[in-house]
Design a protein around this motif. Structure first.
Motif, PDB file in Angstrom:
ATOM      1  N   PHE A 292       0.816  -1.212   0.000  1.00  0.00           N
ATOM      2  CA  PHE A 292       0.000   0.000   0.000  1.00  0.00           C
ATOM      3  C   PHE A 292       0.849   1.261   0.000  1.00  0.00           C
ATOM      4  CE2 PHE A 292      -2.051   3.368   2.534  1.00  0.00           C
ATOM      5  CZ  PHE A 292      -3.048   3.701   1.647  1.00  0.00           C
TER       6      PHE A 292
ATOM      7  N   LYS B 134       2.608  11.199  -5.677  1.00  0.00           N
ATOM      8  CA  LYS B 134       3.607  11.907  -6.452  1.00  0.00           C
ATOM      9  C   LYS B 134       3.032  12.346  -7.786  1.00  0.00           C
ATOM     10  CE  LYS B 134       7.904  11.385  -8.658  1.00  0.00           C
ATOM     11  NZ  LYS B 134       8.701  10.417  -9.351  1.00  0.00           N
TER      12      LYS B 134
ATOM     13  N   ALA C 187      -9.399   2.924 -11.871  1.00  0.00           N
ATOM     14  CA  ALA C 187      -9.395   2.589 -10.450  1.00  0.00           C
ATOM     15  C   ALA C 187     -10.741   2.000 -10.077  1.00  0.00           C
ATOM     16  CB  ALA C 187      -9.112   3.830  -9.609  1.00  0.00           C
ATOM     17  N   ILE C 188     -10.755   1.289  -8.970  1.00  0.00           N
ATOM     18  CA  ILE C 188     -12.009   0.701  -8.501  1.00  0.00           C
ATOM     19  C   ILE C 188     -11.952   0.708  -6.976  1.00  0.00           C
ATOM     20  CG2 ILE C 188     -11.142  -1.682  -8.518  1.00  0.00           C
ATOM     21  CD1 ILE C 188     -13.919  -2.466  -9.696  1.00  0.00           C
ATOM     22  N   ASP C 189     -13.065   1.004  -6.337  1.00  0.00           N
ATOM     23  CA  ASP C 189     -13.069   0.979  -4.875  1.00  0.00           C
ATOM     24  C   ASP C 189     -13.959  -0.150  -4.377  1.00  0.00           C
ATOM     25  OD1 ASP C 189     -15.575   1.887  -5.265  1.00  0.00           O
ATOM     26  OD2 ASP C 189     -15.382   3.721  -4.093  1.00  0.00           O
TER      27      ASP C 189
ATOM     28  N   MET D 126      -3.368  -2.043 -13.761  1.00  0.00           N
ATOM     29  CA  MET D 126      -2.628  -2.440 -12.568  1.00  0.00           C
ATOM     30  C   MET D 126      -3.425  -2.202 -11.291  1.00  0.00           C
ATOM     31  SD  MET D 126       1.359  -2.062 -12.008  1.00  0.00           S
ATOM     32  CE  MET D 126       1.392  -0.556 -12.914  1.00  0.00           C
TER      33      MET D 126
ATOM     34  N   ALA E  65      -6.421  -4.502 -11.145  1.00  0.00           N
ATOM     35  CA  ALA E  65      -6.041  -5.905 -10.967  1.00  0.00           C
ATOM     36  C   ALA E  65      -5.699  -6.178  -9.501  1.00  0.00           C
ATOM     37  CB  ALA E  65      -4.859  -6.243 -11.872  1.00  0.00           C
TER      38      ALA E  65
ATOM     39  N   LYS F  60      -6.879  -4.736  -6.808  1.00  0.00           N
ATOM     40  CA  LYS F  60      -8.098  -4.856  -6.010  1.00  0.00           C
ATOM     41  C   LYS F  60      -8.837  -6.149  -6.326  1.00  0.00           C
ATOM     42  CE  LYS F  60      -7.942  -0.910  -3.876  1.00  0.00           C
ATOM     43  NZ  LYS F  60      -8.410   0.332  -4.493  1.00  0.00           N
TER      44      LYS F  60
ATOM     45  N   LEU G 100      -7.007  -8.826  -4.361  1.00  0.00           N
ATOM     46  CA  LEU G 100      -7.162  -8.657  -2.906  1.00  0.00           C
ATOM     47  C   LEU G 100      -8.564  -9.025  -2.442  1.00  0.00           C
ATOM     48  CD1 LEU G 100      -5.303  -5.360  -2.008  1.00  0.00           C
ATOM     49  CD2 LEU G 100      -4.888  -7.646  -1.113  1.00  0.00           C
ATOM     50  N   SER G 101      -9.555  -8.664  -3.255  1.00  0.00           N
ATOM     51  CA  SER G 101     -10.930  -8.879  -2.812  1.00  0.00           C
ATOM     52  C   SER G 101     -11.410 -10.285  -3.128  1.00  0.00           C
ATOM     53  CB  SER G 101     -11.845  -7.875  -3.510  1.00  0.00           C
ATOM     54  OG  SER G 101     -11.809  -8.123  -4.894  1.00  0.00           O
TER      55      SER G 101
ATOM     56  N   VAL H 130      -8.704  -4.108   2.362  1.00  0.00           N
ATOM     57  CA  VAL H 130      -8.854  -4.015   0.908  1.00  0.00           C
ATOM     58  C   VAL H 130      -8.526  -2.614   0.386  1.00  0.00           C
ATOM     59  CG1 VAL H 130     -10.497  -4.187  -0.991  1.00  0.00           C
ATOM     60  CG2 VAL H 130     -10.519  -5.878   0.819  1.00  0.00           C
ATOM     61  N   ASP H 131      -8.951  -1.579   1.088  1.00  0.00           N
ATOM     62  CA  ASP H 131      -8.803  -0.236   0.534  1.00  0.00           C
ATOM     63  C   ASP H 131      -8.580   0.780   1.651  1.00  0.00           C
ATOM     64  OD1 ASP H 131      -9.051   2.206  -0.724  1.00  0.00           O
ATOM     65  OD2 ASP H 131     -10.442   1.401  -2.210  1.00  0.00           O
ATOM     66  N   LYS H 132      -7.327   1.203   1.798  1.00  0.00           N
ATOM     67  CA  LYS H 132      -6.990   2.123   2.891  1.00  0.00           C
ATOM     68  C   LYS H 132      -7.728   3.462   2.759  1.00  0.00           C
ATOM     69  CE  LYS H 132      -3.661  -0.465   4.744  1.00  0.00           C
ATOM     70  NZ  LYS H 132      -3.923  -1.667   3.921  1.00  0.00           N
TER      71      LYS H 132
ATOM     72  N   ASP I  78     -10.753   4.016   1.471  1.00  0.00           N
ATOM     73  CA  ASP I  78     -12.123   3.822   1.949  1.00  0.00           C
ATOM     74  C   ASP I  78     -12.143   3.757   3.467  1.00  0.00           C
ATOM     75  OD1 ASP I  78     -13.345   3.879  -0.456  1.00  0.00           O
ATOM     76  OD2 ASP I  78     -13.507   1.719  -0.695  1.00  0.00           O
TER      77      ASP I  78
ATOM     78  N   ARG J  26     -12.519  12.881  -3.268  1.00  0.00           N
ATOM     79  CA  ARG J  26     -11.876  11.747  -3.939  1.00  0.00           C
ATOM     80  C   ARG J  26     -12.398  11.593  -5.354  1.00  0.00           C
ATOM     81  NH1 ARG J  26     -12.466   6.287  -1.226  1.00  0.00           N
ATOM     82  NH2 ARG J  26     -11.219   5.578  -2.969  1.00  0.00           N
TER      83      ARG J  26
ATOM     84  N   HIS K 228     -10.275  12.065  -9.046  1.00  0.00           N
ATOM     85  CA  HIS K 228     -10.235  11.178 -10.201  1.00  0.00           C
ATOM     86  C   HIS K 228     -10.372  11.985 -11.483  1.00  0.00           C
ATOM     87  CE1 HIS K 228     -10.064   7.435  -8.159  1.00  0.00           C
ATOM     88  NE2 HIS K 228     -11.219   7.558  -7.558  1.00  0.00           N
TER      89      HIS K 228
ATOM     90  N   ASP L  17      -0.298  -1.132 -20.878  1.00  0.00           N
ATOM     91  CA  ASP L  17       0.614  -0.301 -20.098  1.00  0.00           C
ATOM     92  C   ASP L  17       1.975  -0.992 -19.955  1.00  0.00           C
ATOM     93  OD1 ASP L  17       1.809   1.334 -18.310  1.00  0.00           O
ATOM     94  OD2 ASP L  17       0.205   1.284 -16.814  1.00  0.00           O
TER      95      ASP L  17
ATOM     96  N   GLN M  20       2.838  -2.175 -16.498  1.00  0.00           N
ATOM     97  CA  GLN M  20       2.173  -3.397 -16.033  1.00  0.00           C
ATOM     98  C   GLN M  20       2.741  -4.622 -16.744  1.00  0.00           C
ATOM     99  OE1 GLN M  20      -2.027  -3.098 -16.556  1.00  0.00           O
ATOM    100  NE2 GLN M  20      -2.514  -4.863 -15.273  1.00  0.00           N
TER     101      GLN M  20
END
Lengths: 659, 659
Positions: free
Chosen positions: A31, A40, A583-585, A613, A616, A618, A621-622, B453-455, B457, B487, B491, B520, B523
């Motif tokens: 993370f 950055k 991105a995805i939350d 990236m 992928a 998330k 992880l999920s 899963v998501d810091k 969130d 947030r 985006h 990418d 990736q």
């Protein structure tokens, strides 16, 4: 031939596939590293300290110092030849600064000499800290009126001039703090949310409002309403016809015609820029002499009045931080500071673009911030990059920020020697100068172009303009920013979904292989789609809480529609192309899980194409990657289609439903 | 071989290419049509009136009526079998409504009977208008405390109970107006901006705050602080130890243990749901009898007190619209209304998901709105979909919203006959009921999962929770919504740019042709890139004012980096893959124009890949398509690469720079 089991299918795919969706290295990224990389890229898109690690400490310090103090950067190679250009430009903008300083200070309701003070210290600070080479610094009309309208809501200048002026200094202090903080925190990003159409509308509206205020000068009135909206101002003027003095009007119209004429000359022949640059000073000098000779103030031509000799006194002890006043000073400072920032950065950027240079928004903020902070200690009020001065500076051929330093020195000379001479300046001369400079700010051509190219941008622009003209400047600005932000949010809340089809395109001459692309079938009606397989693209926004529910509904509807469309055959595969999703939350992941479940219940198989990236990561992880199955994640839609077709064939021959 | 001129190149391409970027039909789309399509997709993603045009008027009206009044939809096919299920479920939730109604009304600072009123009229309205089949309607703890904290800031219930109650009714009126308006304007989208992590955190924090408030009941205190933050509450309690009454504490702990135990029984054996559903009523009944027998109110066990017999009186004349009070009523109504909406819709959605049904956010809003509007006329305060009731309703096997109507009838019977019996209810019994139902709202498992899963969130969730617990509910909610919105904006402000390379992937068995994808390079480090050609992808957000400047800088840096990387050869082509960009506004177009100009100055050629319909439109209208040249707009990156290579070869052979 029997149906292909998942394992077999995977094995067969392994044999043929030279590349698979890359999930592993992404999932391993901790993370901290991911957050640092994101931070950055968000705050330092220019990455100023690249390759600094390998340098010796002294050189490194010098490089960092040069980064933060641009004067060191251009000063190191400064030549005498450049100086002559900067000297000429500096003297020219100084001649513009005297009338502008007095005018805008009058507009802000503070003693005129403060306008002159504000053209001495801040330009000096900017010369050292500023990253733009063209920007001419000084007070501007919009911020002046904005500060006046906010501070005036608490204390009227006519009631307590001393307190009013102190609050204006204090608001400059808060402006400085805000701007420097935004710059140091690299939050230049906030200025980006004041969209160009919003600023165009706001500026246009403000120009109209400011011109309305000048009717006071043109009509020689001694009192005026504190309201700024068009209805109140016109009502006040026509209810007070007894205040009108025709002498001022005649003089003012003459001045205005002269100023507009010289501006036209400059437009036709840019080389004669000095004609329009000098004309305001000429108007002031002629006005002074004229009103001195005929004793104008006794004949219906109000004048500026006493101007003290001497450079800026300290104003540190005048800053008011008492709880009673700090609120209004902060409000005035923050609101006008944001606006001044947006204006200054926009002006700087447009002229930098003409010279093909780059200016750094965050550095500009720090420079503006220091300029206002030090200004508030030395009897200056809010200053920023001014359009008229910058234009004159640019046309006069300035080379570096040195021209601001030259202007500053000229102003110091004026303050110690010539200031009292200007006390006879007729107020109507100032009104004419302000009015002529406001005429160019109502950008009717740009507004018409907005109407033609983008109606939504036009609406933002019109809302800001009408808000300012018919209500208050704050309302106009608020409405414009709110609409801009809501539009941006709407993009997030409603990402685009489209059904893709395959379009073949021969890849020009010279290349051996044929190429194809997957495109929106609404845009390319000829695109080939496969029965039983629906390729859906999600793009235009991260998949997140704000659109998860929408996407679930929209995907369900695409699937329903497709089921009806291919009434004969069963829809068996849904390929989600999420290559454009950055991105995805967690609510987004939940949504995909639900879609997967719903499709599974209908006997359909979900495939995912080209997750990036961050996505992928998330997915792994999920546990969603496992649920979908890695063999159902593909690099390209073509690949996905082929795999679907292959399993389909297998299942048809075997007569069992596909896995 | 001579260099290929642009014309020749185009001709040659024409011969080979079977499809070109489709700019024409898009450009012809008038603004009206485009706006209508966008508006429809934004506000009516479910497209409820598809295929309505072809129907006869009567059927069409029936279909529209059925759409707006869901009761007509399920009522048409309602069977006796369903009714028995709904009857059982309705009676069960009514038994829960009595103690909950009294408890939450106490929490809101209004007479307990209003809580009972609120379980009579609103469920009846919902039974007709609601689109969910499981939702149990009634007052909820969060909104009750929220209304109390806002209205209590203006008028303290202990000072003027009558005025306080009137303001609570008025706030319910405004809640109704807001919710119905949002639903009718199809602005369900706004609720989407209250993200799940934000709501989890807010609910958790509120549960803690509500449990702290229950210490009043558990300690038998007669006075209590109006503050809700943990520090103030604990300090008040420990400064007022003389108010403590051990009798209440003993009784309360017994009740709480019983309630927690029955809840555990339900968790282990879902079939015994009625044990936990009935237990609050049992606690109330036992408490009543006990305190009646021992005259509890004389022995340190405060009781509810008088409860009037009779159904809801009209409260139309009690609504306060005087300027003095309307502000606080609107604030309370709007804030708690938004929250109640988010809670109700979330509860409805989660249970609908379990039954694999779909509920319509906009319809739910209209139903909630009418429910509160009619409620405010009939002495009810704010109601919404309640989690505990919905869970019991679901487990009791309800079939339709009829169960709400049954509950409503039961409540009417209670009001006309049994209400006075409940006057002996010990306050500590209510405290135990509220505390036990709050325990489940601190979702520690979900919070831990968010952390994993998501810091980001998790940070939103924690901020909301801590904000509520240590400051006020409004602060916590505000912080959570602000972070969520920021947030989402981030985006938009920082779309993703990445350098693409070609990755080959054999397309499973069964397909003849080989496939490739552009991915990418960060990736897929093995992705093949071509020297002299840089393929850049922009994705993740529309290109607009908020990111135009960022993208210009970022693209310039990619080009610079690439120039350094391919030190030996010249970088000659930059291919911008904008297939993932769904929209572009005028500042975005300006940015592309500037990028094109900058690249041209460096002697590079810019190509554009796969612009979507909305983008292509703008490119044509703004003249940018002409500037770039239609022959430099491609359908796929492969196509673009091949064309670049082809011109490159031509130019190399001829020794002249490429066009």
């Amino acid at each position: 031939m029997a149906a292909v089991t998942p394992d077999e299918h995977e094995r067969q795919q392994d044999g043929h596939c030279r590349a698979r969706v890359n999930l592993r290295p992404a999932a391993a990224r901790p993370f901290g590293a991911a957050a640092r990389a994101a931070l950055k890229d968000t705050l330092f898109p220019d990455d100023p300290f690249r390759g600094l690690g390998g340098m010796p400490p002294a050189r490194r310090a010098w490089r960092v110092a040069r980064y933060f103090v641009p004067a060191l950067d251009w000063g190191a190679g400064y030549s005498a030849a450049s100086f002559w250009y900067d000297l000429l430009a500096g003297v020219t903008i100084a001649s513009l600064s005297i009338p502008q300083g007095i005018s805008y200070a009058t507009l802000a309701g503070i003693p005129p000499v403060i306008g002159l003070y504000s053209c001495f210290v801040p330009p000096l600070v900017y010369a050292v800290m500023g990253s733009s080479r063209n920007l001419g610094v000084g007070p501007v009309a919009t911020s002046s009126l904005l500060v006046a309208s906010i501070v005036g809501g608490k204390v009227r200048a006519s009631d307590d001039q001393r307190l009013y002026t102190q609050l204006v200094f204090t608001s400059a202090f808060f402006t400085g703090v805000l701007q420097a903080a935004l710059g140091l925190l690299r939050l230049g990003i906030l200025v980006d949310f004041m969209s160009r159409p919003a600023i165009t509308g706001f500026m246009g509206g403000t120009a109209i409002v400011i011109m309305l205020q000048q009717l006071k000068g043109f009509l020689g009135m001694t009192h005026f309403t504190t309201k700024t909206d068009i209805v109140s101002v016109l009502r006040y003027i026509f209810h007070n016809t007894h205040q009108w003095q025709w002498q001022s009007t005649v003089l003012g119209v003459c001045f205005l015609i002269f100023l507009v004429f010289t501006e036209q000359v400059r437009r036709r022949r840019p080389k004669l820029f000095w004609v329009s640059a000098m004309s305001p000073l000429l108007v002031v000098v002629v006005g002074c002499v004229f009103s001195f000779l005929i004793k104008g103030h006794k004949h219906g031509i109000p004048i500026v009045g006493t101007l003290k000799r001497g450079i800026n006194p300290s104003s540190i002890s005048q800053l008011k931080f008492q709880p009673e006043y700090v609120g209004v000073a902060m409000k005035a400072g923050f609101v006008s500071g944001m606006l001044a920032l947006a204006e200054g950065v926009a002006v700087g950027r447009s002229f930098a673009a003409m010279k093909k240079e780059r200016i750094d928004g965050n550095k500009e903020m720090v420079a503006f911030g220091l300029m206002n902070l030090i200004g508030s200690f030395t009897s200056c009020y809010i200053t920023t990059g001014a359009f008229s001065k910058t234009a004159v500076n640019y046309h006069a051929g300035c080379r570096t920020a040195m021209s601001n330093a030259v202007m500053s020195v000229c102003m110091a000379l004026v303050l110690v020697a010539l200031a009292p001479l200007f006390r006879h300046t007729p107020l109507v001369a100032l009104a004419a100068i302000i009015t002529s400079s406001m005429l160019g700010l109502v950008k009717h051509r740009e507004i018409r172009r907005l109407y033609e190219v983008d109606k939504a941008d036009f609406a933002v622009c019109a809302a800001a303009l009408l808000g300012v003209v018919f209500s208050t400047m704050i309302t106009g600005l608020g409405v414009a920013v709110a609409i801009s932000v809501l539009r941006a949010l709407l993009h997030v809340a409603r990402p685009s979904t489209s059904k893709l089809g395959r379009v073949s395109c021969g890849s020009g001459a010279g290349a051996a292989d044929d190429d194809h692309a997957f495109c929106d079938v609404a845009q390319y009606p000829g695109a080939a789609t496969a029965p039983s397989i629906l390729v859906l693209q999600v793009a235009g926004s991260p998949v997140c809480f704000a659109n998860a529910e929408y996407l679930r509904e929209r995907i369900a509807r695409w699937v329903e529609d497709e089921e009806k469309a291919v009434a004969g055959e069963d829809l068996l595969y849904v390929v989600l192309d999420i290559g454009g999703v950055t991105a995805i939350d967690s609510p987004g992941i939940e949504m995909l899980r639900e879609v997967h479940g719903e499709l599974e219940r209908k006997g359909m198989k979900m495939a995912v194409t080209n997750p990036r990236m961050a996505v992928a990561e998330k997915l792994v992880l999920s546990g969603l990657a496992e649920l979908v199955g890695e063999s159902w994640m593909f690099l390209s839609n073509g690949d996905a289609l082929a795999a679907c077709r292959y399993t389909l064939q297998g299942s048809k021959h075997g007569g069992v439903p596909p896995v």
